[in-house]
Design an enzyme around this catalytic site. Sequence first.
Site, PDB file in Angstrom:
ATOM      1  N   ASN A  15      -2.578   7.915  -6.487  1.00 36.94           N
ATOM      2  CA  ASN A  15      -3.946   8.325  -6.781  1.00 36.94           C
ATOM      3  C   ASN A  15      -3.973   9.844  -6.794  1.00 36.94           C
ATOM      4  OD1 ASN A  15      -6.665   8.886  -6.829  1.00 36.94           O
ATOM      5  ND2 ASN A  15      -7.117   8.032  -4.802  1.00 36.94           N
ATOM      6  N   LYS A  69      -6.355  11.727  -7.627  1.00 37.69           N
ATOM      7  CA  LYS A  69      -7.685  12.277  -7.322  1.00 37.69           C
ATOM      8  C   LYS A  69      -8.026  13.389  -8.344  1.00 37.69           C
ATOM      9  CE  LYS A  69      -6.982  10.813  -2.619  1.00 37.69           C
ATOM     10  NZ  LYS A  69      -7.272  10.945  -1.202  1.00 37.69           N
ATOM     11  N   HIS A  78     -13.036   3.509  -3.811  1.00 39.39           N
ATOM     12  CA  HIS A  78     -12.313   4.432  -2.922  1.00 39.39           C
ATOM     13  C   HIS A  78     -13.319   5.070  -1.964  1.00 39.39           C
ATOM     14  CE1 HIS A  78     -10.093   7.896  -1.496  1.00 39.39           C
ATOM     15  NE2 HIS A  78      -8.992   7.274  -1.862  1.00 39.39           N
ATOM     16  N   GLU A 130     -13.714   7.968  -1.014  1.00 38.19           N
ATOM     17  CA  GLU A 130     -14.296   9.217  -1.504  1.00 38.19           C
ATOM     18  C   GLU A 130     -15.421   8.951  -2.506  1.00 38.19           C
ATOM     19  OE1 GLU A 130     -10.587  11.070  -2.603  1.00 38.19           O
ATOM     20  OE2 GLU A 130     -10.056  11.149  -0.477  1.00 38.19           O
ATOM     21  N   GLU A 177      -7.499   1.206   3.242  1.00 39.28           N
ATOM     22  CA  GLU A 177      -7.377   2.638   3.466  1.00 39.28           C
ATOM     23  C   GLU A 177      -8.331   3.079   4.569  1.00 39.28           C
ATOM     24  OE1 GLU A 177      -5.591   4.697  -0.213  1.00 39.28           O
ATOM     25  OE2 GLU A 177      -7.754   4.745  -0.407  1.00 39.28           O
ATOM     26  N   GLY A 222      -5.589  11.681   3.795  1.00 43.35           N
ATOM     27  CA  GLY A 222      -5.422  13.129   3.684  1.00 43.35           C
ATOM     28  C   GLY A 222      -5.358  13.862   5.016  1.00 43.35           C
ATOM     29  N   SER A 277      -2.208   8.710   4.094  1.00 46.04           N
ATOM     30  CA  SER A 277      -1.108   9.523   4.627  1.00 46.04           C
ATOM     31  C   SER A 277       0.255   8.831   4.565  1.00 46.04           C
ATOM     32  CB  SER A 277      -1.414   9.984   6.063  1.00 46.04           C
ATOM     33  OG  SER A 277      -2.557  10.823   6.069  1.00 46.04           O
TER      34      SER A 277
HETATM   35  P1  PGA Z   1      -3.478  10.332   1.022  1.00 49.57           P
HETATM   36  O1  PGA Z   1      -4.631   9.593   0.169  1.00 49.57           O
HETATM   37  O2  PGA Z   1      -2.187   9.616   0.714  1.00 49.57           O
HETATM   38  O3  PGA Z   1      -3.487  11.735   0.523  1.00 49.57           O
HETATM   39  O4  PGA Z   1      -3.862  10.204   2.470  1.00 49.57           O
HETATM   40  C1  PGA Z   1      -4.613   8.197  -0.019  1.00 49.57           C
HETATM   41  C2  PGA Z   1      -5.784   7.791  -0.854  1.00 49.57           C
HETATM   42  O5  PGA Z   1      -6.895   8.319  -0.666  1.00 49.57           O
HETATM   43  O6  PGA Z   1      -5.647   6.901  -1.734  1.00 49.57           O
END
Ligand code: PGA
Length: 247
Positions: free
Chosen positions: A9, A11, A93, A95, A163, A169, A207
Amino acid sequence: MRRKLAAGNWKMNGTGASLAEIEALAEAHPTPRSEVLICPPATLIAQMAWEAKGGPVMVGGQDCHAKASGAHTGDIAAGMLKDAGASHVILGHSERRADHGETDADVRAKSEAAIGAGLIAVICVGETEAQRDEGDTLKVIGTQLAGSVPDAATAANTVIAYEPVWAIGTGRTPTLDQIAEVHDFIRAELAKRFADADGIRLLYGGSVKPSNAAEIFATSNVDGALVGGASLKAADFGAIIAALDAA
Ligand code: PGA
């Protein structure tokens, strides 16, 4: 047998220059055992899909609208993603849920649209840190699954990504026991509604990096990963694909 899936992803990261990462990835992993998916920003989908054609990397969107067309400035319909060459779309997601106020009902409607357009819906669920601290993790995940996953979901058209919001992140990850607990729970919840629940892939996200991928992939009911930061560089994502292939 569930085929493993390594999903990246990107983003809101990447421009045309980033397409070189896909080339490098395909060169380093021409015939992975696992499925490999990259979800770049919408601006890159068509070109990435064109360049990835015939290779091991599939391309997906990060969101879609629930409607097929209409007066929705800035939005993208599922059929448009499909037309641009996408095979998958990430939906719900955290976000999107946080930044755009997406509810479970929104995510379900988008998932129905995605499936209807012939895309595979990668539906995300996950608890906040406060919810975990309260002991509400499974309750939250159960509610999100019930509300976000449409009745039309099958092993062929739907992937679920767990997640934890606090792991995205942050460099922090749940313990392997915590991941197993949630993934086993998701499998059991899906089995209550779907005849082919055993075939639905469950990804862990939050992560994931080369150094922790192997142990996460050895965890119960983990069929792959949804990777943010570590999917941006071919070397890191390639190492995650290699760990998944070896799992
Ligand atoms: P990350 O994000 O691997 O940077 O923690 C995962 C995600 O939001 O899909």
